[in-house]
Design an enzyme around this catalytic site. Sequence first.
Site, PDB file in Angstrom:
ATOM      1  N   CYS A   1       0.828  -1.221   0.000  1.00  0.00           N
ATOM      2  CA  CYS A   1       0.000   0.000   0.000  1.00  0.00           C
ATOM      3  C   CYS A   1       0.853   1.258   0.000  1.00  0.00           C
ATOM      4  O   CYS A   1       0.453   2.287   0.533  1.00  0.00           O
ATOM      5  CB  CYS A   1      -0.932   0.068   1.212  1.00  0.00           C
ATOM      6  SG  CYS A   1      -2.177  -1.192   1.236  1.00  0.00           S
ATOM      7  N   ASN A   2       2.056   1.147  -0.535  1.00  0.00           N
ATOM      8  CA  ASN A   2       2.962   2.294  -0.526  1.00  0.00           C
ATOM      9  C   ASN A   2       3.520   2.474  -1.942  1.00  0.00           C
ATOM     10  O   ASN A   2       4.703   2.228  -2.186  1.00  0.00           O
ATOM     11  CB  ASN A   2       4.080   2.045   0.495  1.00  0.00           C
ATOM     12  CG  ASN A   2       4.844   3.315   0.811  1.00  0.00           C
ATOM     13  OD1 ASN A   2       5.014   4.168  -0.061  1.00  0.00           O
ATOM     14  ND2 ASN A   2       5.295   3.458   2.035  1.00  0.00           N
TER      15      ASN A   2
END
Length: 486
Positions: free
Chosen positions: A412-413
């Site tokens: 999620c980065n």
Amino acid sequence: MHSRDNTAALPPSHDNLADLDSALAGFKRDYPSFDADSLDRLRAAEYSRLDRLGHVYLDYTGGGLYAESQLNEHMAMLKNGVFGNPHSGNPTSQAMTRLAEHARSYVLDYFHASPEEYAVIFTQNASGALKLVGESYPFGPGDQYVLTFDNHNSVNGIREFARARGAAFTYAPVLPPELRIDDDKLHDLLSLAQPGGHNLFAYPAQSNFSGVQHSLEWIERVQARGWDVLLDAAAFVPTNRLDLSRWHPDFVTLSFYKVFGYPTGVGCLIARRSALDKLHRPWFAGGTITIASVQGNGYYLREGEAAFEDGTINYLNLPAVEIGLKFIAGIGVETIHERVRCLTDWLIKHLLSLYHSNGVPLIHLYGPANTMMRGGTVTINFFDPDGKLFDYREVEAEANQVNISLRTGCFCNPGAGEKAHGLTEADLADCFGREERMTFEEFIRVMSGRVKDAVGGVRVSMGVATNFADVHRFIRFAETFRDRTA
Ligand SMILES: Cc1ncc(COP(=O)(O)O)c(C=O)c1O
């Protein structure tokens, strides 16, 4: 591929790595500050299920692990009390309110935050806390949102609130290979602040991709230039002290399960009261108002934290938050920090010492190759003797077979990944705004043709119960890729 530079020096004790006892003896010699005996006792007393069930758990940045005593204490409390919804005023409700408010004030104590300065708002998780800030921050035309490239998607998502209200957003780059903030660039971006406007700067205290810890000194510097500061502490607080008597960010966000595993479903926003006053909630809900009327067509919000907790909070779990924090405080977050630091240092050095027989490095590390200003989150990829990438999905599948829990992908980065893998704005330009949505598989296929090495990676992260044997098992696992063809 061959631009990869595995130059970190090995620790002195590199004798017979294959044998756990001998490797442990070397580790203890090289890292005298690692308190193995007390960790052994803790692990046996509180986390014995790990060894009983044969798990090597290396996904603490995904979720922390709970100690057995946390469960026992919480269950005993539930079994021996009668607790009602804190919005009522009856005896069971009052009992619950007392415990919930005790937990709230303990959160402040834990972070050394003054109750005059800070309020704790319980949310579902860090993302819930971030959304509260995003939806309530008074962005308007001309306002600014600046955020670092390596934020979690729940911080990235705030840009959509900014965009919808006509504010500008700008990313401050992080620089490979260490993936630290580009100080000069950030310094320049700070001059975007609109005098008298609303300017929000967001960054993670620790990146959940690279483990980089950005300096907390930025908080004061940025505020002095007219910005409110949102510090995403979700990946930082499980193994580091965040002292809010020393640092004064306007907003801090975190999820408790990342710190002590249980309960899930509770996070918080710790906000300066002066910053809360600035926020405008876009709606009202049960619990957030003093009066609302149907025919009068109006409402009054409550003051302080109460205006931000929509509906009934996760009340039975709030005492478990206090139990969890006290458990961590009992060990000492500094002790946990030092253990994780030692294990991370050993792990990185040994990963970077893995070579194929032809001299080609097996591992590429994203982020700092030492433990200066970095936490126990280590992201890597595996390469074969021809420098060809092992697909991280394959690495994960093999780890699963030997009961090693790690995480793969981009966590999620996306911004940190884009910088780490050398993807540019031009590379990504044609992925979005299409008539037809791009599928994830198509995205990976297209990006794989554009990156310099990989799209995504393998993340190993350590925490309160990690022992040397876990990290040693991972190195032994990594060695199984030696001289294999991808
Ligand atoms: C740095 C960081 N911020 C925010 C989050 C979001 O946490 P949650 O999924 O608990 O809302 C995570 C989760 O991994 C994280 O690592």
